[in-house]
Design a protein around this motif. Structure first.
Motif, PDB file in Angstrom:
ATOM      1  N   SER A 181       0.845  -1.201   0.000  1.00 42.04           N
ATOM      2  CA  SER A 181       0.000   0.000   0.000  1.00 42.04           C
ATOM      3  C   SER A 181       0.880   1.250   0.000  1.00 42.04           C
ATOM      4  N   ASN A 182       0.273   2.360  -0.402  1.00 37.49           N
ATOM      5  CA  ASN A 182       0.972   3.649  -0.338  1.00 37.49           C
ATOM      6  C   ASN A 182       1.390   3.975   1.089  1.00 37.49           C
ATOM      7  N   ASP A 183       0.518   3.634   2.039  1.00 39.35           N
ATOM      8  CA  ASP A 183       0.819   3.927   3.445  1.00 39.35           C
ATOM      9  C   ASP A 183       2.099   3.223   3.889  1.00 39.35           C
ATOM     10  N   TRP A 184       2.229   1.991   3.463  1.00 38.26           N
ATOM     11  CA  TRP A 184       3.424   1.237   3.852  1.00 38.26           C
ATOM     12  C   TRP A 184       4.679   1.918   3.280  1.00 38.26           C
ATOM     13  N   VAL A 185       4.598   2.272   1.995  1.00 35.47           N
ATOM     14  CA  VAL A 185       5.735   2.929   1.354  1.00 35.47           C
ATOM     15  C   VAL A 185       6.077   4.229   2.079  1.00 35.47           C
ATOM     16  N   GLU A 186       5.031   5.003   2.445  1.00 34.83           N
ATOM     17  CA  GLU A 186       5.287   6.286   3.112  1.00 34.83           C
ATOM     18  C   GLU A 186       5.870   6.083   4.507  1.00 34.83           C
ATOM     19  N   ASP A 187       5.413   5.041   5.216  1.00 33.58           N
ATOM     20  CA  ASP A 187       5.994   4.723   6.531  1.00 33.58           C
ATOM     21  C   ASP A 187       7.487   4.433   6.401  1.00 33.58           C
ATOM     22  N   VAL A 188       7.823   3.648   5.388  1.00 35.95           N
ATOM     23  CA  VAL A 188       9.233   3.305   5.192  1.00 35.95           C
ATOM     24  C   VAL A 188      10.012   4.560   4.810  1.00 35.95           C
ATOM     25  N   ARG A 189       9.405   5.401   3.966  1.00 31.48           N
ATOM     26  CA  ARG A 189      10.100   6.620   3.548  1.00 31.48           C
ATOM     27  C   ARG A 189      10.460   7.481   4.762  1.00 31.48           C
ATOM     28  N   LEU A 190       9.500   7.581   5.697  1.00 31.86           N
ATOM     29  CA  LEU A 190       9.739   8.391   6.901  1.00 31.86           C
ATOM     30  C   LEU A 190      10.832   7.803   7.788  1.00 31.86           C
ATOM     31  N   SER A 191      11.006   6.484   7.711  1.00 35.22           N
ATOM     32  CA  SER A 191      11.992   5.833   8.578  1.00 35.22           C
ATOM     33  C   SER A 191      13.389   5.815   7.958  1.00 35.22           C
ATOM     34  N   LEU A 192      13.517   6.311   6.719  1.00 32.44           N
ATOM     35  CA  LEU A 192      14.830   6.279   6.073  1.00 32.44           C
ATOM     36  C   LEU A 192      15.815   7.187   6.808  1.00 32.44           C
ATOM     37  N   PRO A 193      17.038   6.726   6.995  1.00 29.02           N
ATOM     38  CA  PRO A 193      18.051   7.602   7.583  1.00 29.02           C
ATOM     39  C   PRO A 193      18.478   8.651   6.555  1.00 29.02           C
ATOM     40  N   GLU A 194      19.202   9.668   7.023  1.00 28.90           N
ATOM     41  CA  GLU A 194      19.748  10.649   6.088  1.00 28.90           C
ATOM     42  C   GLU A 194      20.750   9.925   5.189  1.00 28.90           C
ATOM     43  N   LEU A 195      20.602  10.067   3.882  1.00 32.65           N
ATOM     44  CA  LEU A 195      21.461   9.335   2.956  1.00 32.65           C
ATOM     45  C   LEU A 195      22.749  10.112   2.675  1.00 32.65           C
ATOM     46  N   PRO A 196      23.781   9.397   2.201  1.00 37.46           N
ATOM     47  CA  PRO A 196      25.092  10.035   2.064  1.00 37.46           C
ATOM     48  C   PRO A 196      25.084  11.326   1.253  1.00 37.46           C
ATOM     49  N   GLU A 197      24.281  11.357   0.177  1.00 36.47           N
ATOM     50  CA  GLU A 197      24.273  12.563  -0.662  1.00 36.47           C
ATOM     51  C   GLU A 197      23.742  13.774   0.104  1.00 36.47           C
ATOM     52  N   ALA A 198      22.657  13.547   0.854  1.00 33.51           N
ATOM     53  CA  ALA A 198      22.045  14.627   1.628  1.00 33.51           C
ATOM     54  C   ALA A 198      22.997  15.080   2.741  1.00 33.51           C
ATOM     55  N   LYS A 199      23.654  14.108   3.356  1.00 33.54           N
ATOM     56  CA  LYS A 199      24.608  14.413   4.421  1.00 33.54           C
ATOM     57  C   LYS A 199      25.768  15.244   3.869  1.00 33.54           C
ATOM     58  N   PHE A 200      26.253  14.822   2.714  1.00 37.76           N
ATOM     59  CA  PHE A 200      27.361  15.502   2.038  1.00 37.76           C
ATOM     60  C   PHE A 200      27.015  16.971   1.788  1.00 37.76           C
ATOM     61  N   ARG A 201      25.796  17.212   1.334  1.00 39.20           N
ATOM     62  CA  ARG A 201      25.370  18.597   1.078  1.00 39.20           C
ATOM     63  C   ARG A 201      25.207  19.371   2.384  1.00 39.20           C
ATOM     64  N   ARG A 202      24.617  18.710   3.407  1.00 39.15           N
ATOM     65  CA  ARG A 202      24.373  19.386   4.683  1.00 39.15           C
ATOM     66  C   ARG A 202      25.686  19.769   5.371  1.00 39.15           C
ATOM     67  N   TYR A 203      26.688  18.887   5.294  1.00 40.61           N
ATOM     68  CA  TYR A 203      27.970  19.190   5.932  1.00 40.61           C
ATOM     69  C   TYR A 203      28.574  20.458   5.339  1.00 40.61           C
ATOM     70  N   GLN A 204      28.324  20.681   4.056  1.00 39.39           N
ATOM     71  CA  GLN A 204      28.843  21.898   3.426  1.00 39.39           C
ATOM     72  C   GLN A 204      27.957  23.096   3.736  1.00 39.39           C
ATOM     73  N   ASP A 205      26.639  22.914   3.528  1.00 39.42           N
ATOM     74  CA  ASP A 205      25.725  24.050   3.651  1.00 39.42           C
ATOM     75  C   ASP A 205      25.542  24.491   5.101  1.00 39.42           C
ATOM     76  N   GLU A 206      25.366  23.546   6.015  1.00 39.32           N
ATOM     77  CA  GLU A 206      25.050  23.912   7.401  1.00 39.32           C
ATOM     78  C   GLU A 206      26.275  23.956   8.296  1.00 39.32           C
ATOM     79  N   LEU A 207      27.224  23.045   8.071  1.00 38.21           N
ATOM     80  CA  LEU A 207      28.395  23.002   8.956  1.00 38.21           C
ATOM     81  C   LEU A 207      29.567  23.793   8.385  1.00 38.21           C
ATOM     82  N   GLY A 208      29.451  24.205   7.125  1.00 39.10           N
ATOM     83  CA  GLY A 208      30.484  25.039   6.525  1.00 39.10           C
ATOM     84  C   GLY A 208      31.772  24.303   6.207  1.00 39.10           C
ATOM     85  N   LEU A 209      31.684  22.969   6.027  1.00 39.72           N
ATOM     86  CA  LEU A 209      32.895  22.217   5.688  1.00 39.72           C
ATOM     87  C   LEU A 209      33.167  22.285   4.191  1.00 39.72           C
ATOM     88  N   THR A 210      34.397  22.021   3.801  1.00 38.11           N
ATOM     89  CA  THR A 210      34.720  21.977   2.382  1.00 38.11           C
ATOM     90  C   THR A 210      34.152  20.695   1.788  1.00 38.11           C
TER      91      THR A 210
END
Lengths: 480, 95
Positions: free
Chosen positions: A286-315
């Motif tokens: 069901s869509n609900d199941w997919v959305e539940d799993v989506r919400l439980s996903l950890p931050e993925l490497p690409e998003a982390k990579f961007r956040r470390y630069q944008d929010e933490l100011g790292l190179t």
């Protein structure tokens, strides 16, 4: 003639579940042969496989993280072939209706970003293991261990979008990083938890018709993937140039010689006669199941990579190093949470001393004896001027081997930084008196010897003198 | 004819079965009769019916990811024609 390689990869990801895909037997690695078996995974007549719900959840996670669509309905199928590691005479897999379809990953090679399509992801069971040596009483026979039979796998199939061995490795590394981040695979390539089959063909540059492809099986390291694909491209080009023809076949890579060789005799077995498995009812998500799993996903490497630069100011470089490994990123984030004002210092320590020690001792971050709390306590001592940066490295090594609090080490070893200007002046006077020649050189304009004096003073103070004060006072005194 | 001798030989080879010439003859005849019988289903009007692989209209039978006891090595190997140590012993497989 110039040729262009065309590559598609099939990756088998062993899932980190407690039990097998269709029965409750444990999936723990390294158990006594055949001790983790039951009528279902032994393929006994009349046994009924029942799907492990966790496997479905993990498949959805993988699908979402690779931008796939999750099929509202999917079906298990029997892939029929006969081999001693497959007790039922068929492997339960998915064929016409897999759980995930049409995803992609963006990879970067030499600064260029390229999108690699993912055709599908399906769930299936692993086969058992054949052992050919070192079994008492086996003689000239082969031996079968069915502990691995029925272990859950995802097969992730890429589009033939890859054009070089380097692109293949970049894609694999990215996929590997994602499944480890998702917590669905331990990523251990040596134990076979993440393995790759490479479909390779070549065609003349500019052509839009793919050549005949070969499939190279079970290449179990990034380096071997590169070697195997490069070898296969070259072999096919040579073959065509000599007037020969590539035949569609399965090949095996030999890491000892770096070449691929034909696995003749397995060809006929490619007639798998798939049909829907009547033992397993359709899977409806069901869509609900997919959305539940989506919400439980950890931050993925690409998003982390961007956040470390944008929010933490790292190179970009720092962000890449720190996000490469999920556990390293977690360690770094724990440290930053304790010292939010010192992100850059924390990053330097994690990538510097921590990484150096781990590397020296061949350890992973999970075995790091210096906890984020201890590292933070050390940084606090530096910040307060109690110890210098140089002494901090000595204290760090001591923490690493003893696990003691940094303050206790500083106290015990008498490493407190000397910031008493009278004491520093005294040391400087002594050093200058002992090195009159260099003092004269400095005064006659050869300011390069300044470094020599700093070194001498630091040595005389056993590294404990406050470097900023040393610089300041030394300069004043030398200029007379 | 619904099936040829060559097809019977092919399927036998896939199943690693060694058949005598006589057996190939016999099975070709028998399988031909079976297929001809099943072929009667093709006479039914199925235009409006969704294909199914299951006899029961059911979906989503799951188990939780909890370890259940295995049956033990000796039970696992009890029906094996041959064993060596804790393994099933099979004719040598050469890759």
């Amino acid at each position: 003639m110039k040729y262009q390689a065309v590559i598609g990869l099939e990756v088998h990801v062993q899932l980190l579940t407690n039990t097998k895909i269709f029965c409750g037997c444990s999936t723990k690695f390294g158990a006594t042969p055949n001790s983790q078996t039951c009528p279902v995974c032994l393929g006994m007549p009349g046994a009924l496989p029942v799907l492990n719900k966790k496997v479905v959840e993990y498949a959805i996670r993988a699908g979402l993280a690779t931008n796939c669509g999750i099929a509202p309905k999917s079906v298990f199928a029997r892939k029929n072939y006969f081999y001693p590691d497959l007790p039922k005479g068929y492997q339960i897999s998915q064929y016409e209706l897999p759980i995930c379809l049409s995803g992609h990953l963006d990879i970067e090679v030499d600064g260029d970003v390229k999108r690699i399509g993912i055709t599908r992801i399906h769930m299936e069971e692993d086969a058992g293991k054949l052992v050919h040596a070192d079994v008492p009483g086996a003689g000239d026979a082969s031996c079968v261990d069915l502990n691995r039979a029925c272990t859950p796998l995802l097969e992730i199939v890429s589009e033939p979008d890859i054009r070089s061995a380097d692109e293949a490795v970049a894609y694999l590394k990215k996929l590997h990083q994602i499944v480890v981040y998702l917590g669905i695979c331990d990523g251990n390539m040596e134990e076979g938890s993440f393995r790759c089959d490479a479909n390779v063909s070549v065609m003349p540059v500019g052509s839009d018709t793919f050549g005949t492809r070969t499939e190279t099986k079970n290449v179990n390291s990034f380096r071997f993937v590169k070697q195997a694909i490069e070898y296969e491209i070259e072999r096919q080009i040579d073959l065509i140039e000599e007037g020969g023809k590539v035949i569609q076949e399965t090949r095996l890579f030999d890491p000892n010689t770096g070449v691929t060789r034909s696995m003749r005799g397995k060809e006929e077995a490619h007639d798998y006669r798939y049909f829907p498995d009547p033992d397993l009812v359709p899977l409806v998500i069901s869509n609900d199941w997919v959305e539940d799993v989506r919400l439980s996903l950890p931050e993925l490497p690409e998003a982390k990579f961007r956040r470390y630069q944008d929010e933490l100011g790292l190179t970009a470089y720092d962000a890449e190093v720190l996000t490469a490994d999920r556990l390293l990123a977690r360690y770094f984030e724990s440290c930053v949470a304790l010292a939010p004002q010192q992100v850059k210092t924390v990053a330097n320590w994690v990538m510097g001393e921590v990484a150096r020690k781990l590397n020296d001792e061949g350890k992973g971050i999970a075995d790091c004896p210096v906890t984020p709390q201890l590292l933070n306590a050390l940084l606090k001592l530096m910040e307060a001027g109690t110890i210098s940066g140089k002494i901090a490295k000595t204290v760090f090594d001591e923490m690493w081997s003893t696990g003691k609090e940094p303050a206790a080490i500083v106290e015990e070893k008498g490493l407190v930084q000397v910031s008493d200007t009278g004491e520093i002046e005294r040391i400087i006077d002594e050093v200058m008196a002992a090195n009159q020649g260099q003092v004269n050189e400095f005064r006659s304009g050869k300011e390069k010897v300044f470094g020599f004096f700093v070194g001498q003073v630091m040595r005389a103070s056993k590294g404990k003198a406050n470097p900023a004060l040393v610089n300041e006072i030394l300069l004043k005194k030398l200029r007379g | 004819m619904k099936i040829t001798k060559a097809e019977v030989e092919h399927v036998a080879r896939l199943a690693r079965l060694e058949l005598t010439e006589q057996e190939v003859e016999t099975f070709t005849g028998q399988m031909d009769a079976i297929l001809a019988y099943v072929d009667k289903l093709n006479g039914l009007e199925t235009a409006g019916i969704i294909p199914t692989a299951h006899a029961v209209p059911m979906e989503n039978a799951f188990r939780q990811d909890e370890v259940a006891p295995s049956i033990g090595i000796d039970n696992a190997l009890a029906n094996a024609p041959d064993r060596a140590d804790n393994f099933f012993r099979v004719p040598k497989v050469i890759e």
